[in-house]
Scaffold this active site. Structure first.
Site, PDB file in Angstrom:
ATOM      1  CG  HIS A   1      -0.396   0.252   2.508  1.00  0.00           C
ATOM      2  ND1 HIS A   1      -0.089  -0.749   3.405  1.00  0.00           N
ATOM      3  CD2 HIS A   1      -0.054   1.414   3.135  1.00  0.00           C
ATOM      4  CE1 HIS A   1       0.402  -0.224   4.510  1.00  0.00           C
ATOM      5  NE2 HIS A   1       0.441   1.093   4.373  1.00  0.00           N
TER       6      HIS A   1
ATOM      7  CG  ASP B   1      -0.069  -4.092   2.676  1.00  0.00           C
ATOM      8  OD1 ASP B   1       0.311  -3.534   1.626  1.00  0.00           O
ATOM      9  OD2 ASP B   1      -0.430  -3.466   3.690  1.00  0.00           O
TER      10      ASP B   1
ATOM     11  CB  SER C   1       3.046   1.645   6.240  1.00  0.00           C
ATOM     12  OG  SER C   1       1.859   1.811   6.961  1.00  0.00           O
TER      13      SER C   1
END
Length: 311
Positions: free
Chosen positions: A135, A176, A254
């Site tokens: 992402h 992811d 992230s």
């Protein structure tokens, strides 16, 4: 405490029937003489006790918690210093127009470039492969216009700060995960040290390094709060066996590593629950376990797609 206890025991009161009548001068002198003898005995015993006994445990009992705290802080410093150079800062850029030529050493960043987001990643190997969340680089991975660009800021093995363009090598939205590659051009990189997630326990200390809100090389600490969690992937599927932690993870974290007390990467920081309408972290954060990452990343590097997508 042992010394104090002994002294308290020896200073217990003298019984009344042991004291001679006070109306006799000789008795009074005798009483004083006995008192002086008794006091001298206490002092002699005390000094003999100090010489023959090991009382070092008394001050060490106070110093021990201080030493443990210092060791704990020193360990956190060592983990950060040993791992932070393997963590990268990723910027997603959108160009106003397609450049005539792309330079890997001088990336455009002016009024014609829009920063769409930031994230983290870590150096996988010395060939320049960078592991991050899908992402974080989803727009670059799905770009068909040629206007998306990824800028990677990192430090080489010699401590030199360098900026390179990150090229998509492979990605797996189901988990992811994504892999970028940067051109080294003579720079040697320092990969992370991989650990394992199969023998983790709730309550273990853990550390997260990333770039929350663009603040590079930020360290946060916490514990493993839960294991075997299930979190959603970017394409709506489920990622199982996720690690729950209370180490602070915010926007920009992230793709960064979750690290154990030995400096080994045990997961990749991926998601956090936020209080609705505030954007603030709730302290319930999740990382994809390293055992899952080790199983998938080699396929992404070699084939560009996960194993399941090749058949």
């Amino acid at each position: 405490m042992e010394v104090l206890g002994s002294l308290q025991c020896m200073l217990s009161p003298i019984q009344p029937n042991q004291i001679p009548p006070s109306n006799s001068k000789n008795a009074h002198l005798l009483t004083r003489r006995k008192a002086l003898t008794f006091t001298s005995s206490i002092a002699a015993f005390y000094f003999q006790f100090c010489q023959n006994s090991d009382i070092s445990g008394f001050p060490s009992a106070i110093a021990q918690p201080v030493d443990e705290l210092q060791q704990e802080e020193d360990r956190a410093v060592q983990i950060f210093q040993g791992t932070s150079s393997s963590v990268v800062f990723i910027k997603d850029l959108e160009l106003a127009k397609i450049p005539k030529s792309t330079s890997e050493t001088v990336l455009p960043e002016d009024e014609n470039v829009k920063v769409e987001g930031t994230g983290s990643g870590f150096i996988w190997d010395k060939f320049g492969h960078i592991v991050t969340n899908y992402h974080v680089v989803a727009k670059l991975a799905t770009d068909r216009s040629g206007l998306q660009l990824c800028k990677v800021s990192l430090v080489d093995a010699s401590g030199n700060s360098i900026i390179r363009e990150g090229k998509i090598v492979g990605f797996d939205p189901d988990y992811d995960l994504a892999v970028l590659k940067v051109d080294l051009k003579g720079n040697e990189l320092k990969p992370v040290t991989l650990g394992t997630s199969r023998d983790l326990h709730v309550g273990q200390r853990c550390f997260a390094i990333g770039n929350p809100y663009g603040y590079e090389n930020t360290l946060t600490t916490g514990v493993i709060s839960g294991l075997g969690r299930e979190i959603p992937s970017p394409n709506g599927k489920s990622i199982r066996e996720a690690i729950q932690t209370d180490a602070a993870i915010n926007a920009g974290n992230s793709g960064g590593p979750l690290i154990d007390s030995y400096g080994h990467v045990i997961g990749i920081n991926t998601a956090t629950f936020t209080r609705k309408g505030t954007g603030m972290s709730s302290g319930v954060n999740f990382a994809i376990p390293i055992d899952t990452i080790v199983r998938i990343i080699p396929y992404l590097i070699v084939y560009g797609t996960p194993y399941t997508d090749r058949y």
